[in-house]
Scaffold this motif. Sequence first.
Motif, mmCIF file in Angstrom:
data_model
loop_
_atom_site.group_PDB
_atom_site.id
_atom_site.type_symbol
_atom_site.label_atom_id
_atom_site.label_comp_id
_atom_site.label_asym_id
_atom_site.label_seq_id
_atom_site.Cartn_x
_atom_site.Cartn_y
_atom_site.Cartn_z
ATOM 1 N N THR A 37 1.722 39.615 12.434
ATOM 2 C CA THR A 37 0.344 39.141 12.413
ATOM 3 C C THR A 37 -0.224 39.052 13.824
ATOM 4 O OG1 THR A 37 0.908 37.880 10.459
ATOM 5 C CG2 THR A 37 -1.145 37.317 11.553
ATOM 6 N N ILE A 40 -1.065 42.521 15.027
ATOM 7 C CA ILE A 40 -2.281 43.044 14.387
ATOM 8 C C ILE A 40 -3.519 42.353 14.953
ATOM 9 C CG2 ILE A 40 -3.555 43.120 12.210
ATOM 10 C CD1 ILE A 40 -0.825 43.560 10.839
ATOM 11 N N ASN A 41 -3.420 41.051 15.105
ATOM 12 C CA ASN A 41 -4.556 40.328 15.683
ATOM 13 C C ASN A 41 -4.890 40.868 17.067
ATOM 14 O OD1 ASN A 41 -4.834 38.773 13.430
ATOM 15 N ND2 ASN A 41 -3.724 37.006 14.260
ATOM 16 N N ASN A 44 -6.388 44.262 16.833
ATOM 17 C CA ASN A 44 -7.705 44.177 16.234
ATOM 18 C C ASN A 44 -8.738 43.711 17.261
ATOM 19 O OD1 ASN A 44 -8.872 44.782 13.780
ATOM 20 N ND2 ASN A 44 -9.174 42.619 13.281
ATOM 21 N N HIS A 45 -8.300 42.856 18.168
ATOM 22 C CA HIS A 45 -9.234 42.344 19.154
ATOM 23 C C HIS A 45 -9.491 43.346 20.257
ATOM 24 C CE1 HIS A 45 -7.579 38.386 17.523
ATOM 25 N NE2 HIS A 45 -8.617 38.784 16.830
ATOM 26 N N ASN A 49 -14.112 45.634 15.976
ATOM 27 C CA ASN A 49 -13.722 45.110 14.669
ATOM 28 C C ASN A 49 -14.744 45.391 13.569
ATOM 29 O OD1 ASN A 49 -15.595 43.197 15.368
ATOM 30 N ND2 ASN A 49 -14.068 41.626 15.845
ATOM 31 N N GLU A 53 -10.624 47.523 9.192
ATOM 32 C CA GLU A 53 -10.374 46.686 8.018
ATOM 33 C C GLU A 53 -8.878 46.394 7.940
ATOM 34 O OE1 GLU A 53 -11.530 49.619 5.219
ATOM 35 O OE2 GLU A 53 -13.355 49.920 6.386
ATOM 36 N N VAL A 54 -8.527 45.130 7.741
ATOM 37 C CA VAL A 54 -7.115 44.771 7.617
ATOM 38 C C VAL A 54 -6.852 44.386 6.169
ATOM 39 C CG1 VAL A 54 -5.283 43.227 8.408
ATOM 40 C CG2 VAL A 54 -7.083 43.964 10.005
ATOM 41 N N ALA A 56 -4.056 42.871 3.519
ATOM 42 C CA ALA A 56 -2.771 42.228 3.243
ATOM 43 C C ALA A 56 -2.931 41.448 1.949
ATOM 44 C CB ALA A 56 -2.389 41.297 4.378
ATOM 45 N N LEU A 57 -2.992 42.181 0.851
ATOM 46 C CA LEU A 57 -3.405 41.529 -0.382
ATOM 47 C C LEU A 57 -2.297 41.476 -1.414
ATOM 48 C CD1 LEU A 57 -6.975 42.818 -1.130
ATOM 49 C CD2 LEU A 57 -6.256 40.727 -0.028
#
Lengths: 474, 474
Positions: A37, A40-41, A44-45, A49, A53-54, A56-57
């Motif tokens: 995580t 990815i964060n 993503n930053h 952004n 699209e992220v 994690a469902l």
Amino acid sequence: MKESLRYRLLSAQLEMARQASRSVVLVVTGHAATGKTALINELNHRMENRLTEVHALAPSSEERARPYWWRYWRRLPARGRVGVFVHGWYGDALFARAEQRIGPGAFRDHLAEIRAFEAELAAEGIALVKLWLDIDAEEQGRHLQALQRDPSRAWQVKDHDWQRHLQHGVLETLGREMREATEAEHAPWRRLAGGPRHAPAKTVERRLVTAMAGPLPSVTPPEEAVTPLAEAPPRLADLPVPTDKAMDKDDYLERLARAQARLAGNAREIQRRGIPVVLVFEGQDAAGKGGCIHRLTSALDARLYRVHRIGAPSDEERAHPWAWRFWRRLPLDGRVAIFDRSWYGRVLVERVEGLASPEAWRRAYGEIRRFERQLLAHGAVLGKLFLAVDKDEQLRRFRARAETPHKRHKLTEEDWRNRERWEDYREAIDAMFAHTHGVDGGWALIDANDKRRARLAVLDHVNRLLEARLDAPR
Amino acid sequence: MKESLRYRLLSAQLEMARQASRSVVLVVTGHAATGKTALINELNHRMENRLTEVHALAPSSEERARPYWWRYWRRLPARGRVGVFVHGWYGDALFARAEQRIGPGAFRDHLAEIRAFEAELAAEGIALVKLWLDIDAEEQGRHLQALQRDPSRAWQVKDHDWQRHLQHGVLETLGREMREATEAEHAPWRRLAGGPRHAPAKTVERRLVTAMAGPLPSVTPPEEAVTPLAEAPPRLADLPVPTDKAMDKDDYLERLARAQARLAGNAREIQRRGIPVVLVFEGQDAAGKGGCIHRLTSALDARLYRVHRIGAPSDEERAHPWAWRFWRRLPLDGRVAIFDRSWYGRVLVERVEGLASPEAWRRAYGEIRRFERQLLAHGAVLGKLFLAVDKDEQLRRFRARAETPHKRHKLTEEDWRNRERWEDYREAIDAMFAHTHGVDGGWALIDANDKRRARLAVLDHVNRLLEARLDAPR
């Protein structure tokens, strides 16, 4: 030197968005407590952004009520965009196998499906980057304990993290097998050390820049032979010479009513058992697809079916791989989707009119077989019907349409143009039969020169398909 | 006379599809055992079923995890198409009230929402036809018993049919109240006798032809006053004269880190409690929306938020009412949706550039208030932030962008054009504040002339919004 790596990543992303000809899929998976995580964060930053699209469902009820891959197809990023999948299609196989919910054979099958899926995406201009985050068991345990002791971070530790810690060795072995089975130039794996001194975003950034701006490797999707059915694929030449004698009207109406009553009963039972049904209608112009579909739907509850007429794609559809617009129309369990023209357009009109490159339509045979196999694997009933008329009968019908006010809208310039390419279409149709008539979906070639007989034949075929499913042992 | 009613219906539908400027919504509701399904089936078979969609769904988990009206918005037919709803938004209110799951006040509120919803659809070119199927209690009972005795039709009778039979009188009264409250020229009710000698499809066909081809009544959506907040709506003129002194960098970084840590904690708790968050960013060009959003998302888990940059609509979006593209982007419960520009474009750029008619953008104030009220009713946190710069500061930023390679992409011709209309925008912005600053969503006007202060102000505002929700009694 303003040309920092970060600027290179952002500018590659913006240029990719501007061109909108490819997209990027990043999969991040691996061991627990590796900082997925956080990585990815951080990535993503460093990206725009608004273009990322992220995902994690946990699957929703709408997703569970459709073939497995639907949940990923619906989330594919449009051209110009980046989609990040946490575990994604790898996590499903990996954890199911580790927890013994599936056996080794099913695991290998899933990996083969992944290989084919990723090749299909890559061939459609999706650049894939796959990360496996590593950690050794001892460090993982220490890290989980440290997290748990820190009140501000204890929430990060879930029960399944401890379970995965206990299974570290199993996941290590399965992970290796998984990576080996799915390594490809167009979908390369990268292992990164994870954990408290977490994964170096810089290395990943370089990969992403390449995915966004580097050359796209050419892809040869895995060969997939059609598994033949007992009977040979149909050929247009097999059709009998049409008789002049139309079927008697009273006889027709009586048999139609009987067939529709039978269909109504079958459909009700199919719905009660939650079985999805996909019916594909192809055929030459004026072969009578609409009329056949109408006789079929007359026996169905309007709440349960949907007819999809496939024409030109919308701009959202054009921004995705070609098969996306068929995936998005798949029915929920217990429903019927009727396709008036279908994914077979890829190897018919798109081939004949040059709308798809030879490479693309040849590849489509395998993609279609896989797509249909996935429908069947989910438990769908799949019917594929080709309505064939001969050239003289088509001409008669075109003329009749031109002369009848309420049928005139059905006849277009395009119909006359297509007619000029009759032989090209014939070749494409027979090739389609040869390549896609198999255990994963057999074609019914319907002689449509007599409308009444054709309608009865369609009803009979669909009835037999449904009954075969209803009679099959569960 | 070939011009039969049936041909008129089909040809009206085809013409509507060709023009693709309006769509038709047919709602069928009423008593049990009235032959609703049979009527819909019959109608459906008299229309072009490739242009028709029938919806009779129990809400899915994806639907329950979003504001109530989402499930209907997502199913609205595109221009040129017909959508049929079995019970639809009427059934939800009717049966909930009959079964005492909601009280009379909530019932009336739902009817008021329906009135507004239908007016909004009608104003966007959706022709509504609503059918109530009647039957008297005695006949209903006889019919249900007859169905139950017939082995081939017994499956049609559900438990809730008997329950609704027992409540015939209640449903009769509620149905009357419902129809009276929602009768409108643009969304007329028609009562039909149902039951074994089932409803005359012909009468309905005539209604449908009118809906497809007749004049669309002009619609005046119900007035909806904004319920004011304690403090007056902001005005651009309220902003203080900018100081030249930029905030000290070290001070800024320290406060930024603190605010982000606070946000991370709040967001985690918001997510744990399954609260959806919708943040709207508006502001002049170069006001720094992107930078503020970036500072915000830096503190969020990338798996939980999504940034929606609102630009030109896609062709699928243009085929639906204007608000459809915002509905489709609403977050699941527990997720954060950040809108970089938003539905307020309707009363800003679309107003100023003449992309929406004065009638349309004036109507939008009420539509927006209702939309936001529906978000809040579902339990969402709604934050609306306007970042304001003055004209000189904007010019400095445009020039800086033009001179900095990695910012050049942010500056377009359009930015310069918009700048020329500064005063028109100012008027539109202040009008927007005045019309949409209320209990259903207050605006935060952020002085964005100093980027650092603006970013801190944004974080502080969002933190306070989340904390207010977290502290509120549940």
